[in-house]
Design an enzyme around this catalytic site. Structure first.
Site, PDB file in Angstrom:
ATOM      1  N   SER A  48       2.706 -48.728  88.764  1.00  0.00           N
ATOM      2  CA  SER A  48       1.425 -48.185  89.205  1.00  0.00           C
ATOM      3  C   SER A  48       1.371 -48.192  90.798  1.00  0.00           C
ATOM      4  CB  SER A  48       0.103 -49.003  88.389  1.00  0.00           C
ATOM      5  OG  SER A  48      -1.053 -48.260  88.635  1.00  0.00           O
ATOM      6  N   LYS A  63       1.423 -50.624  80.638  1.00  0.00           N
ATOM      7  CA  LYS A  63       1.333 -49.412  81.386  1.00  0.00           C
ATOM      8  C   LYS A  63       0.659 -48.408  80.768  1.00  0.00           C
ATOM      9  CE  LYS A  63       1.789 -46.972  85.453  1.00  0.00           C
ATOM     10  NZ  LYS A  63       1.574 -45.831  84.934  1.00  0.00           N
ATOM     11  N   HIS A  90      -2.858 -49.370  80.757  1.00  0.00           N
ATOM     12  CA  HIS A  90      -3.556 -49.532  82.492  1.00  0.00           C
ATOM     13  C   HIS A  90      -3.720 -47.900  82.475  1.00  0.00           C
ATOM     14  CE1 HIS A  90      -2.507 -47.952  86.183  1.00  0.00           C
ATOM     15  NE2 HIS A  90      -3.063 -48.926  86.918  1.00  0.00           N
ATOM     16  N   ASN A  91      -2.882 -46.884  82.109  1.00  0.00           N
ATOM     17  CA  ASN A  91      -3.281 -45.730  82.285  1.00  0.00           C
ATOM     18  C   ASN A  91      -4.660 -45.047  81.493  1.00  0.00           C
ATOM     19  OD1 ASN A  91      -0.942 -45.679  83.798  1.00  0.00           O
ATOM     20  ND2 ASN A  91      -0.173 -43.793  83.168  1.00  0.00           N
ATOM     21  N   GLU A 126      -7.543 -46.338  83.289  1.00  0.00           N
ATOM     22  CA  GLU A 126      -7.760 -45.354  84.449  1.00  0.00           C
ATOM     23  C   GLU A 126      -8.501 -44.352  84.030  1.00  0.00           C
ATOM     24  OE1 GLU A 126      -4.468 -42.693  86.631  1.00  0.00           O
ATOM     25  OE2 GLU A 126      -4.214 -44.956  86.772  1.00  0.00           O
TER      26      GLU A 126
END
Length: 479
Positions: A129, A183, A186-187, A190
């Site tokens: 990231s 991840k 995380h996205n 986001e």
């Protein structure tokens, strides 16, 4: 010629910048791209004075690497990754390390980890990231897969990662697809953060009548406080940017958002695990609605779309309310994300280091925020709270923001400006703190039309009952 420390396949924006980052840290590289012209252009532009050698075939690429071979794949997720692995596999030896640094689905990483382990190859799925700048100067890295690979690659990737107080934003996360799972979440967070900010901007412009410079100043001020984060910072800069004619550039950008799938994966996985990931799911749905541009334009003509402006005398209070709503909703978004990771870890058999995950996100990544250190503190408590929303810090912060949060959502509804992420976060919060909710009505309905049974609050929770709703109204205790 000395053998390279690491080979990189794929010289797109992320691959090229990671290569330069590794080179800056003193590692020797071999690089290869399926399109030879891309490799040639990279070497012509960046190769001078660097220990980087180009390969024009997979065979030459492998021959340039030292043992054990460390190979970073920066190719498009999906079939392309499998195709490259299939091409390389006959050329590899047991103990070699293959790292997938793309946005692969964690289930694909689980599969590749198992399949390659059977052939003696150490597979690592590593979330990356930070975008172009992060890759070049210090990304957040989320590796997982074959633990035997970590001692070999740890120093290399921790050296190129972003650092906070000397601690690299790169730590081992677990077996199989653990790195890509983190991840993915995380996205998803986001997606939620970006949608929340977009809703606040829309309310500022269309319900409060603020100019772009006023909006930019407000976001810059917020970034100096508890809302400090990368996305808040860049939003201020975006709002200040002018087009060639002097008008705000952002107003010239088509209001149709793209997406690459990781947010959808997060929402789908939450459904699979039965986790109420409401805010992130709303953010995904909002992007889908944005894609229906022509339909929305037609609907605006039929249904009307002029928001009601907030009175000038109430504007300052509403701006403060939006700040509180944005902050509280962000807390909910992270709480939901960690709920999902905890559920997945139980299903997959992972021992995810939740506190370390929060620290991984403090720098180099898109969702870096001030309160990530407080998440680390929460997971350091004994016992660990069942949710971040039961941690003392989060309880105090969300209570302090609650009144403004409600005012902002009420203002959005009253003005006719859609704020689905802000509203869904508040609805989740109210549902989460409700000791006696409305699902008793749902269970009664289910039992009425489908005899699905129910439990009683005044009986043993292991007992199940069915009412003869259309008969004599009697109740049956089920075996």
């Amino acid at each position: 010629m000395d053998k390279a420390d690491i080979g990189i396949i794929g010289l797109g924006v992320m691959g090229a910048n990671l290569a330069l980052n590794l080179s800056d840290k003193g590692f020797g590289l071999s690089v290869y791209n399926r399109t030879a012209a891309v490799t040639a252009a990279f070497i012509a532009t960046h190769g001078q004075g660097r220990a980087i050698t180009a390969a024009d075939s997979p065979q030459q690429f492998i021959s340039q690497l030292g043992h054990p071979r460390v190979i970073l794949l920066m190719v498009t997720a999906g079939k392309a990754v499998d195709a490259v692995i299939a091409q390389l596999l006959p050329l590899l030896d047991a103990g070699d390390i293959l790292i997938d640094g793309g946005n692969s689905h964690f289930r694909d990483s689980n599969r590749r980890w198992r399949e390659l382990a059977a052939k003696g190859i150490h597979f690592v799925g590593m979330g990356v990231s930070g975008g172009e700048e992060g890759a070049r100067y210090g990304p957040s890295l989320m590796p997982g897969g074959a633990a035997a690979a970590w001692p070999t690659i740890r120093d290399m990737f921790q050296s190129i990662a972003a650092k906070v107080d000397g601690i690299p934003c790169c730590q081992w996360l677990g077996d199989g697809g653990a790195g890509h799972y983190v991840k993915m979440v995380h996205n998803g967070i986001e997606y939620g953060d970006m949608q929340l900010i977009a809703e606040v901007c829309h309310l500022m412009q269309h319900a409060l009548g603020m100019s772009h410079d006023e909006m930019a100043d407000t976001f810059a001020g917020w970034n100096a406080g508890r809302l400090e984060s990368y996305l808040i910072e860049i939003t201020s800069r975006i709002l200040r940017q002018r087009d060639r004619d002097g008008s705000p550039l952002v107003d010239k950008i088509l209001d149709r958002a793209g997406q690459k799938g990781t947010g959808v994966w997060t929402a789908q996985d939450a459904l699979d695990h039965g986790v109420p990931l409401t805010l992130i799911s709303e953010a995904v749905q909002a992007r889908m609605l944005s894609a229906r541009k022509a339909e929305r334009v037609a609907a605006a003509a039929l249904l009307g779309s002029a928001p009601a402006l907030v009175a000038e005398s109430s504007r300052a209070a509403m701006i403060d309310a939006l700040r509180d709503a944005l902050y509280a909703s962000k807390l909910v978004s992270y709480a939901q994300g960690f709920m999902l990771m905890q559920s997945a870890a139980e299903t997959e058999g992972w021992a995810l280091p939740y506190g370390d995950i929060a620290l991984l996100w403090r720098a180099g990544c898109i969702i870096r925020s001030r309160f990530l250190g407080d998440i680390k503190t929460s997971f350091s408590r004994s016992p660990v709270p069942p949710s971040l929303l039961q941690d003392p810090f989060f309880v105090a912060e969300i209570k302090a923001a609650e009144a403004g949060w409600r005012q902002a959502v009420i203002g959005a509804v009253g003005s006719g400006v859609a704020a689905p992420a802000l509203a869904s976060a508040l609805a989740f919060y109210d549902g989460y703190r409700c000791a006696k909710g409305s699902a008793n009505i749902l269970q009664a309905q289910r039992d009425f039309f489908g005899a699905h049974s129910y439990q009683r609050v005044d009986r043993d929770p292991a007992e199940h009952f069915h009412t003869r709703w259309l008969g004599d109204g009697g109740e049956e205790k089920l075996p």
